[in-house]
Design an enzyme around this catalytic site. Structure first.
Site, PDB file in Angstrom:
ATOM      1  N   GLY A  14       0.779  -1.229   0.000  1.00 57.59           N
ATOM      2  CA  GLY A  14       0.000   0.000   0.000  1.00 57.59           C
ATOM      3  C   GLY A  14       0.809   1.276   0.000  1.00 57.59           C
ATOM      4  N   SER A  15       2.126   1.189  -0.024  1.00 63.12           N
ATOM      5  CA  SER A  15       2.965   2.388   0.059  1.00 63.12           C
ATOM      6  C   SER A  15       2.915   3.187  -1.233  1.00 63.12           C
ATOM      7  CB  SER A  15       4.411   1.999   0.388  1.00 63.12           C
ATOM      8  OG  SER A  15       4.893   1.022  -0.520  1.00 63.12           O
ATOM      9  N   ASP A  16       2.788   4.500  -1.088  1.00 66.23           N
ATOM     10  CA  ASP A  16       2.740   5.381  -2.259  1.00 66.23           C
ATOM     11  C   ASP A  16       3.442   6.694  -1.936  1.00 66.23           C
ATOM     12  OD1 ASP A  16       0.841   7.294  -1.097  1.00 66.23           O
ATOM     13  OD2 ASP A  16      -0.706   5.787  -1.433  1.00 66.23           O
ATOM     14  N   LYS A  61       2.600   3.189  -8.994  1.00 64.77           N
ATOM     15  CA  LYS A  61       2.654   4.394  -8.177  1.00 64.77           C
ATOM     16  C   LYS A  61       3.821   5.272  -8.616  1.00 64.77           C
ATOM     17  CE  LYS A  61      -0.695   3.249  -5.348  1.00 64.77           C
ATOM     18  NZ  LYS A  61      -1.897   4.057  -5.070  1.00 64.77           N
ATOM     19  N   ASP A  64      -0.415   6.564 -10.770  1.00 66.41           N
ATOM     20  CA  ASP A  64      -1.106   7.133  -9.616  1.00 66.41           C
ATOM     21  C   ASP A  64      -0.109   7.938  -8.790  1.00 66.41           C
ATOM     22  OD1 ASP A  64      -2.619   7.723  -7.399  1.00 66.41           O
ATOM     23  OD2 ASP A  64      -3.122   5.650  -6.910  1.00 66.41           O
ATOM     24  N   ASP A  80     -15.444   4.976  -4.395  1.00 64.63           N
ATOM     25  CA  ASP A  80     -14.883   4.134  -3.337  1.00 64.63           C
ATOM     26  C   ASP A  80     -16.054   3.672  -2.472  1.00 64.63           C
ATOM     27  OD1 ASP A  80     -12.084   3.721  -1.568  1.00 64.63           O
ATOM     28  OD2 ASP A  80     -13.893   3.904  -0.366  1.00 64.63           O
ATOM     29  N   HIS A 133     -12.085   2.579  -7.195  1.00 67.93           N
ATOM     30  CA  HIS A 133     -10.907   2.360  -6.370  1.00 67.93           C
ATOM     31  C   HIS A 133     -11.169   1.142  -5.487  1.00 67.93           C
ATOM     32  CE1 HIS A 133      -8.951   3.128  -2.321  1.00 67.93           C
ATOM     33  NE2 HIS A 133      -7.919   3.010  -3.122  1.00 67.93           N
ATOM     34  N   GLY A 168      -8.157  -0.518  -3.636  1.00 71.47           N
ATOM     35  CA  GLY A 168      -7.012  -0.894  -2.821  1.00 71.47           C
ATOM     36  C   GLY A 168      -7.402  -0.841  -1.356  1.00 71.47           C
ATOM     37  N   GLU A 215     -10.243  -1.713  -9.899  1.00 73.17           N
ATOM     38  CA  GLU A 215      -8.917  -1.974  -9.329  1.00 73.17           C
ATOM     39  C   GLU A 215      -8.938  -3.297  -8.558  1.00 73.17           C
ATOM     40  OE1 GLU A 215      -5.428   0.369  -6.850  1.00 73.17           O
ATOM     41  OE2 GLU A 215      -7.512   1.001  -6.580  1.00 73.17           O
TER      42      GLU A 215
END
Length: 447
Positions: free
Chosen positions: A36-38, A231, A259, A337, A364, A366, A394
Site C-alpha cells: 500500500g505504500s505510495d 505508483k 497514480d 470508493d 478504487h 485498494g 482496481e
C-alpha cells in the site's frame, strides 16, 4: 414500487428493529512489508472502522477503510451515530432509505464537524454499508443483484438528490434507468459468462524493490491481467526508471495506469506527465489535491493532447465534489470508493451523474475489503446504468483471506459474487486477532 417493498413487508413487520450497533477498530500490519505504500502514504496499515448491525434474525457487517492511526476517530463517530439507528424498524429504513440516509448525514450537531465530509461521513458510510449487507441477507441476494432487480423508481428512492438537481433530477435519472431495462438480462448474462475486467495495483507499490516489481508483474501477467497500475510521484527520475521496468515486463499491448496520490502541484503534474508520456499511460490518478476541482480541470485539459486521462474520486468527500468534478470536466475516469462517501446510497447518486456525463466509473479498490464491496457497485452500474464500455475495477491481492466472502478474480476478471449481502464481513477470528489495541496480534506490542 410495490414489488420491492411488498417483498420486504412479506418478510418483516415494524416490530423488527435495529437491536444493536456494535463497532470496533481493526488494523492489519501491512506497513511491515510496504504493502500500500505510495508517494504520500509510506507506512499504511490497512484498517477498518467496523460495524455490526443486528435486527431480527439478521446481522449486517460493514466498515470504512482507513490507514491505521485515526481509525479510532471514525469508530467514535459510529458511536455517536448509533442512537440514531438503534430501535428503528428495518422497514422504515429500507422503504424510506433516502430519508434515513439524510437523517444520519444531517443530524444538526454532528454535521457541524463537516457537512457530509471528514471522519463523521466515513462513520456514516460504515453504518450504511452494514445496513446494506443486512438488507441483502433479508432478501437472500448479493447486493449487486438486490439493486439490479429493482425498478428505476425503486433505485431512485434510495438517493438523496439534495444539492444535485442542477445537474440531474429524479425524473432524468428514472428515464436513464428505464432506457437500460431491456438490456439488463443480457448484461447480467455477460457478467456471468466473462466477469468484469480488473486492473492490478499489487505489483507496483513504491516501497517494493526492483526485483519485487519484476516478479509481481510477471505473476500478474500469468494470472491473466492486461491492465497494470504503478505508483509515481516521489521522484521523477525514479518514476521513469520504474515505469521502464514495468513496460519491459508487460510490453506495449497491456494498459498502464499511473497514480501520484495527490503529490504534485498543478503545473508540476503537467510537466511530470509530459516526461512520463513515453510510457503511454491511460491515466494519471490523483495528480494533485483531490479537493482542487479547477486545478484538476486544468491538468485534464493540458494532458488531452498527450491522450492521457485524469482519474480521480477515491478521496472525494461526497457526491457534491463529484458533481463539480464532472461539471468542470476535471475527471476522465470516475473512481468511486465503497467507503469514502456515505455508503451505497451516495455511490448510486455518483454513478448516475457519471453516466449522464459519459464518464466511465472505474472504482478504487485498494485496501482491506474494498475489492469485495465495490464489485457490487460496479456490477450494478454495468447492468443498470453505465453509458460507457470503459469500466474497470482496481484489484489488489492483499488480505482477502480475512473475508468471509472473498472476491474471486479469474484470468484478470472479477466474477459475480453469489452469497447474500455485501461481501463485507471480516472473519471473527481475524477480528479477534487484529482488533486494536487488544487483539491477540496487537497485544504483543501494547503490553
Amino acid at each position: 414500487m410495490a414489488g420491492l417493498f411488498q417483498s420486504l413487508r412479506d418478510k418483516l413487520d415494524r416490530s423488527v428493529v435495529v437491536e444493536s450497533v456494535e463497532m470496533c477498530d481493526i488494523r492489519f500490519p501491512t506497513s511491515l512489508e510496504a504493502h500500500g505504500s505510495d508517494a504520500m502514504h509510506s507506512d499504511p496499515d490497512y484498517s477498518a472502522a467496523y460495524v455490526i448491525v443486528t435486527g431480527g434474525e439478521w446481522t449486517g457487517h460493514g466498515f470504512s477503510f482507513t490507514l491505521g492511526r485515526g481509525t479510532q476517530v471514525v469508530v467514535e463517530g459510529i458511536k455517536a451515530l448509533a442512537p440514531l439507528v438503534k430501535g428503528v424498524p428495518l422497514l422504515d429504513i429500507f422503504c424510506n432509505f433516502s430519508t434515513f440516509w439524510r437523517k444520519l448525514t444531517s443530524e444538526s450537531q454532528l454535521r457541524w464537524l463537516g457537512p457530509e465530509t471528514g471522519a463523521i461521513h466515513l462513520s456514516v458510510a460504515a453504518v450504511i454499508n452494514a445496513l446494506w449487507d443486512l438488507w441483502g441477507k433479508v432478501e437472500d441476494k448479493p447486493v449487486w443483484k438486490l439493486l439490479s432487480d429493482m425498478s428505476p423508481e425503486e433505485i431512485i428512492s434510495l438517493v438523496d438528490f439534495r444539492y444535485l438537481s442542477n445537474v440531474i433530477t429524479k425524473e432524468e435519472a428514472v428515464s436513464m434507468l428505464q432506457s437500460k431495462i431491456a438490456g439488463r438480462a443480457e448484461q447480467e448474462k455477460q457478467l456471468q459468462s466473462s466477469g468484469f475486467p480488473a486492473y492490478t495495483t499489487s505489483a507496483a507499490w513504491l516501497g517494493y524493490s526492483e526485483e519485487q516489481l519484476k516478479t509481481l508483474c510477471n505473476a500478474a501477467l500469468k494470472d491473466g491481467f492486461r491492465s497494470f497500475k504503478i505508483k509515481v510521484g516521489q521522484d521523477l527520475s525514479d518514476d521513469v526508471r520504474r515505469c521502464k521496468i514495468v513496460r519491459d515486463v508487460i510490453g506495449w499491448n497491456c494498459d498502464l495506469m499511473m497514480d501520484a496520490n495527490q503529490r504534485w502541484e498543478v503545473d508540476e503534474a503537467v510537466h511530470n506527465m509530459q516526461q512520463l508520456a513515453e510510457f503511454k499511460p491511460v491515466w494519471i490518478e490523483e495528480p494533485t489535491s483531490p479537493d482542487d476541482v479547477l486545478g484538476n480541470a486544468q491538468i485534464t485539459e493540458q494532458l488531452k493532447p498527450l491522450a492521457i486521462g485524469v482519474a480521480s474520486g477515491e478521496s472525494a468527500n461526497n457526491r457534491v465534489m463529484f458533481k463539480q468534478f464532472l461539471q468542470a470536466g476535471a475527471m476522465d475516469f470516475c473512481q468511486i470508493d465503497a467507503t469514502r462517501v456515505g455508503g451505497v446510497n451516495e455511490n448510486i447518486a455518483i454513478i448516475l451523474m457519471a453516466a449522464k456525463h459519459g464518464v466511465p466509473v472505474c472504482p478504487h479498490a485498494g485496501g482491506v475489503g474494498l475489492c469485495e464491496m465495490v464489485q457490487h457497485l460496479a456490477m450494478f452500474n454495468h447492468i443498470c446504468v453505465a453509458s460507457s464500455n470503459k469500466q474497470i475495477i482496481e484489484y489488489v491481492t492483499h488480505l482477502h483471506e480475512h473475508m468471509v466472502d472473498p472476491v474471486t478474480v479469474t484470468n484478470g476478471n472479477y466474477q459475480l459474487p453469489s452469497k447474500p449481502g455485501y461481501s463485507s464481513e471480516i472473519k471473527k477470528e481475524s477480528r479477534d486477532m487484529y482488533r486494536y489495541p487488544d487483539g491477540t496480534f496487537w497485544k504483543k506490542f501494547n503490553n
